[in-house]
Design an enzyme around this catalytic site. Sequence first.
Site, mmCIF file in Angstrom:
data_model
loop_
_atom_site.group_PDB
_atom_site.id
_atom_site.type_symbol
_atom_site.label_atom_id
_atom_site.label_comp_id
_atom_site.label_asym_id
_atom_site.label_seq_id
_atom_site.Cartn_x
_atom_site.Cartn_y
_atom_site.Cartn_z
ATOM 1 N N SER A 67 44.885 -33.837 6.866
ATOM 2 C CA SER A 67 44.266 -32.620 7.399
ATOM 3 C C SER A 67 43.820 -31.736 6.251
ATOM 4 C CB SER A 67 45.259 -31.842 8.264
ATOM 5 O OG SER A 67 46.204 -31.158 7.457
ATOM 6 N N ASP A 68 42.742 -30.957 6.480
ATOM 7 C CA ASP A 68 42.502 -29.861 5.555
ATOM 8 C C ASP A 68 43.691 -28.916 5.688
ATOM 9 O OD1 ASP A 68 41.352 -28.203 3.697
ATOM 10 O OD2 ASP A 68 39.395 -28.147 4.673
ATOM 11 N N TRP A 69 43.948 -28.158 4.643
ATOM 12 C CA TRP A 69 45.161 -27.356 4.574
ATOM 13 C C TRP A 69 45.138 -26.272 5.652
ATOM 14 C CZ3 TRP A 69 45.112 -31.252 1.730
ATOM 15 C CH2 TRP A 69 46.071 -31.545 0.772
ATOM 16 N N GLY A 91 44.496 -27.222 8.895
ATOM 17 C CA GLY A 91 43.510 -27.690 9.862
ATOM 18 C C GLY A 91 44.088 -28.215 11.167
#
Length: 745
Positions: free
Chosen positions: A243-245, A247
């Site tokens: 995941s994006d941080w 997300g």
Amino acid sequence: MLKKNEKSNDKKREKEIDKLIKKLTLDEKISMIHGASLFRSGAVERLGIPAVETSDGPMGTRAEFMNDRWIPSGNQDDMVSYLPSNSALASTWNTELAREMGHVLGAEARGRGKDVILAPGINIKRDPLCGRNFEYMSEDPVLTAAFAVPFIQGVQENDVAACVKHFVANVQETDRQMVDERIDDRTLYEIYLPAFKAAVQDAGVYSIMGAYNKINGFHCCENKRLLDEILREEWGFDGVVISDWGGVHKTKEAAECSMDLEMSIFPDFDDYKFANPLKESIEKGEISLDVVDAKVRNLLRMMYRLKMIGAKKDSRKAGAYNLPEHRKAILRTAQESIILLKNDKNTLPLDAKKIKKIVVIGANAATLHSNGGGSAEIKALYEICPLAGLKMYLGGNTKVEYVQGYYVPEKKANGSENWQAASVSEDRDPNLGRAVRDEAHEDENYRRGNEERLAKLEQEKKEVHEKNEKLFAQALEAAKTADAVIFVGGLNHEFDVEGFDRPDMKLPYEQDLLIEALLKVRKDTILTFVGGSPVEMPWREQAQAILWTYYAGMETGNALAKIIFGNVSPSGKLAETFPAKYEDCATAKNGQFGAWDTISLEEGAYFGYRHFDRQRIAPAFCFGHGLSYTEFEYSGLTLKAEKGKNIKLTFTVKNIGKRAGAEIAQVYIAPIAAKENRPDKELKAFAKVELGAGRSGKVCLVLKQKDFACFDEQLHKFITNAGDYEILVAASCEDIRLRGIATLS
């Protein structure tokens, strides 16, 4: 196809993974699939399973932070090579350099002990105001894919995983965590997915980062259509999705799709969606343990590939950072990335022997950019600014006078906390010290932060205006007495930055006013710009020489000096359109950029050069444009059908000037009497040819059947229609040199 021994090794690896999974407890599995520190997953020491160490970013391995706070560790052992941005790299149109830069990044990440480097960024540049465009490559999917593949391969040959990002269509920073992008399938498959597909199927990327935004109602990190149907089933991806941080928003939705590793920016690691909330849901029978096993399996598979575990663990490459050969590769890339936009009267190159006094004007001449921009920031071993590069090149016999020219407000220090701690807006429980993740509050906080930033920029304009009167006068006076005047302006990471979009396409700090005044005093002023995205140039008709460089890394100043004084002939070309004014852009016309809540990508493929072609709008500088200190002639186009599917084309490029140089020959396809609505022309191939003065080179390229295809939404597949297609061989999108007709049966 996998060879027999490769299939055997894969089967053996999968059996070993199955054995490990059976030995793991639920707590151990859970620990592996979420962050245990800001950049590290949990380890299982009992079974010899290490943590996965990650790091930003695309322009170098980021500085070390404390485990649970966005505060730099303070050591001096994390200074690294500062690489050219992806925008600079794509401007070289040299895929060999993409492989080299990938290798440098991978080697330095591994040398710093990293397992995953969060790069490259390959989102399509839909609008020139997107704050993160400097991290991305191009407005064109073919060019982006052509650079993504060798870059990834270069990274991964160092036993470190590339993590290609952001999947998918991270096209704006405004409302970046909540904006819902409505995209039809044809646009998705023709424009926004091809580079990611190439990363998976051609480069064999080991990991992919999910984007913050929503696509058609669902967050990308919880999107079964994207992660299960397209990525896993259609493309066959068997690596790790990270995941994006911050997300991941919902435990069940993210757990039940192919999201493998949840990362975030807060230190409440046990409260991440894939931590205690997931464990509790499994124990209640609400979520199957099988979904956790699948995530662990993907992580273990990546670990085997990286030689983190398994029989080959002792042969894993160690990597190295700050090597002299890295700096040489960065210099070459920087040189090839610089774009000569205009050169009337052969103003460039300058003759150093004839210059006794040179005046350098503009704050960007003395500005360092490596430590800004968001997650692309790094702690550079060094960075040579344009002013330093010019002085180093000329030596002590030439007087180099620097004048600031325009005022840039000082960036206020924001305490000891890193900007990232505030980049994902969440409310905090003061008693528990942890995030209370409420989407409505997140959105409200983010909007307020955006409004405060815009207000700050407006306030700074007044401050700038007050200071500039004196600075302008100093610059104009200095310009009158010089043998040569070089202006170095452009943007900085107050505008090219993660988390925010640019308010407009204009040069900040009243630079346009200064440039207009300079050109009246010295019409031969060389205008040089450093920046990450297009700017309006209302004075371009009056200018004789314009050079553009994206953030080109630690050797920017040296590269620029070599170009200005003719040691190197410029060979970079634009990988995006530079509009004359923002109002000409498709997204400016339809109003579907930078809005909150929901945007519709209703222009489809018609942005960038496709839009300017269709609407017959002349840009300031077109896609593919870039001049040289020599000239090239094209001739002898031949087209030959191979097996009724591929078209082989050959042609000759000749350097007809008196200097060595490199030309980028571009091949576009233009359907004739197309059955569907197709762009007027689309880039499908290119080649960079280096030629000495008077020399010729033969270019051979192959257009495959897929290059002629378009996506059929009813059939849900690409189809290639029989018929005639015009093949255009060009020096730029607008500079067509050769034409031919290919007929597909």
